[in-house]
Design a protein around this motif. Structure first.
Motif, PDB file in Angstrom:
ATOM      1  N   GLY A 151      -4.365   2.615  -7.800  1.00 55.43           N
ATOM      2  CA  GLY A 151      -4.235   1.317  -7.141  1.00 55.43           C
ATOM      3  C   GLY A 151      -3.350   0.380  -7.932  1.00 55.43           C
ATOM      4  O   GLY A 151      -3.225   0.482  -9.151  1.00 55.43           O
ATOM      5  N   PRO A 160      -8.657   2.955  -9.758  1.00 52.94           N
ATOM      6  CA  PRO A 160      -8.387   1.617  -9.229  1.00 52.94           C
ATOM      7  C   PRO A 160      -7.454   0.829 -10.145  1.00 52.94           C
ATOM      8  O   PRO A 160      -7.416   1.055 -11.357  1.00 52.94           O
ATOM      9  N   GLN A 208      -7.781   6.688  -6.562  1.00 51.07           N
ATOM     10  CA  GLN A 208      -8.643   7.530  -7.384  1.00 51.07           C
ATOM     11  C   GLN A 208      -8.896   6.832  -8.720  1.00 51.07           C
ATOM     12  O   GLN A 208      -9.984   6.867  -9.265  1.00 51.07           O
ATOM     13  N   ASP A 235       0.832  -1.204   0.000  1.00 45.92           N
ATOM     14  CA  ASP A 235       0.000   0.000   0.000  1.00 45.92           C
ATOM     15  C   ASP A 235       0.869   1.257   0.000  1.00 45.92           C
ATOM     16  O   ASP A 235       1.953   1.273   0.599  1.00 45.92           O
ATOM     17  N   THR A 266      -7.368  -0.196  -4.526  1.00 43.56           N
ATOM     18  CA  THR A 266      -8.167   1.027  -4.574  1.00 43.56           C
ATOM     19  C   THR A 266      -7.275   2.229  -4.859  1.00 43.56           C
ATOM     20  O   THR A 266      -6.066   2.184  -4.662  1.00 43.56           O
ATOM     21  N   TYR A 298      -4.518   5.845  -1.594  1.00 41.61           N
ATOM     22  CA  TYR A 298      -5.531   6.617  -0.881  1.00 41.61           C
ATOM     23  C   TYR A 298      -6.360   7.404  -1.887  1.00 41.61           C
ATOM     24  O   TYR A 298      -5.842   8.313  -2.547  1.00 41.61           O
ATOM     25  N   PRO A 299      -7.674   7.082  -2.038  1.00 39.30           N
ATOM     26  CA  PRO A 299      -8.495   7.718  -3.063  1.00 39.30           C
ATOM     27  C   PRO A 299      -8.598   9.242  -2.938  1.00 39.30           C
ATOM     28  O   PRO A 299      -8.839   9.924  -3.932  1.00 39.30           O
ATOM     29  N   ASN A 306      -3.238  -0.900  -2.215  1.00 40.24           N
ATOM     30  CA  ASN A 306      -4.186   0.210  -2.195  1.00 40.24           C
ATOM     31  C   ASN A 306      -3.470   1.552  -2.144  1.00 40.24           C
ATOM     32  O   ASN A 306      -2.447   1.688  -1.478  1.00 40.24           O
ATOM     33  N   GLN A 325      -7.714  -9.062  -6.794  1.00 40.71           N
ATOM     34  CA  GLN A 325      -8.366  -7.786  -7.095  1.00 40.71           C
ATOM     35  C   GLN A 325      -7.350  -6.662  -7.246  1.00 40.71           C
ATOM     36  O   GLN A 325      -6.320  -6.652  -6.580  1.00 40.71           O
TER      37      GLN A 325
END
Length: 172
Positions: free
Chosen positions: A134, A164, A162, A91, A160, A126-127, A124, A157
């Protein structure tokens, strides 16, 4: 034959919240290969995920580390896994790291079974951070003559952000 019953941790290093200097980022995960001649069994967890970048915005590059890979390889016989496998991206505030690959490989007449979880999720971002992206999901690859059973949970998957990350895939 080759057997492993001890956990293997090959995660990349992390950047922590008190970092300064603006140059750090999560480190890349390691590369784990179990190579056997007449059978490979693994009953322990193996983690080759990327490291996290948890520094304050601007205190580092804010990029999660890329994952490494896990290969279970055999020249004949059974490839059997009952340990959790993880090749997740790290992340980061600005960008999540891409996930890696776990591969079961063996020429004919190799066979494979997997009864534990496999995760290859993108890291991930941070959106709320403008332009954050992401990490992409990874790959589970059964490159063998016959998959006898695959009962473990699988997740690949995209992370995440802004924007993805893309999901990964499995192929048999």
């Amino acid at each position: 034959s080759l057997g492993n019953s001890s956990a293997i941790l090959a995660r990349g290093g992390n950047v922590f919240g008190d970092a300064t200097g603006g140059l750090g980022q999560g480190s890349r995960g390691g590369r784990v290969e179990l190579n056997g001649y007449a059978g490979v069994t693994n009953s322990a967890s193996i983690d080759a995920s990327g490291g996290h970048d948890r520094a304050a915005l601007g205190a580092s590059q804010n990029i999660g580390g890329l994952a490494g890979y896990i290969y279970l390889q055999n020249t004949s016989g059974l490839l059997a896994n009952s340990g959790a496998l993880a090749v997740n991206g790290g992340d980061g505030l600005r960008r999540g790291g891409n996930a890696g690959t776990a591969m079961f490989y063996g020429p004919v007449p190799a066979q494979a079974t997997n009864s534990r979880s496999f995760t290859a999720n993108g890291g991930n971002a941070y959106p709320a951070v403008g332009g954050s992206v992401g990490g992409n999901g990874g790959i589970l690859w059964f490159n063998v003559d016959q998959v006898l059973s695959q009962t473990g949970a699988i997740s690949f998957q995209g992370g995440t952000g802004q924007t993805p990350g893309y999901d990964g895939y499995a192929f048999y």
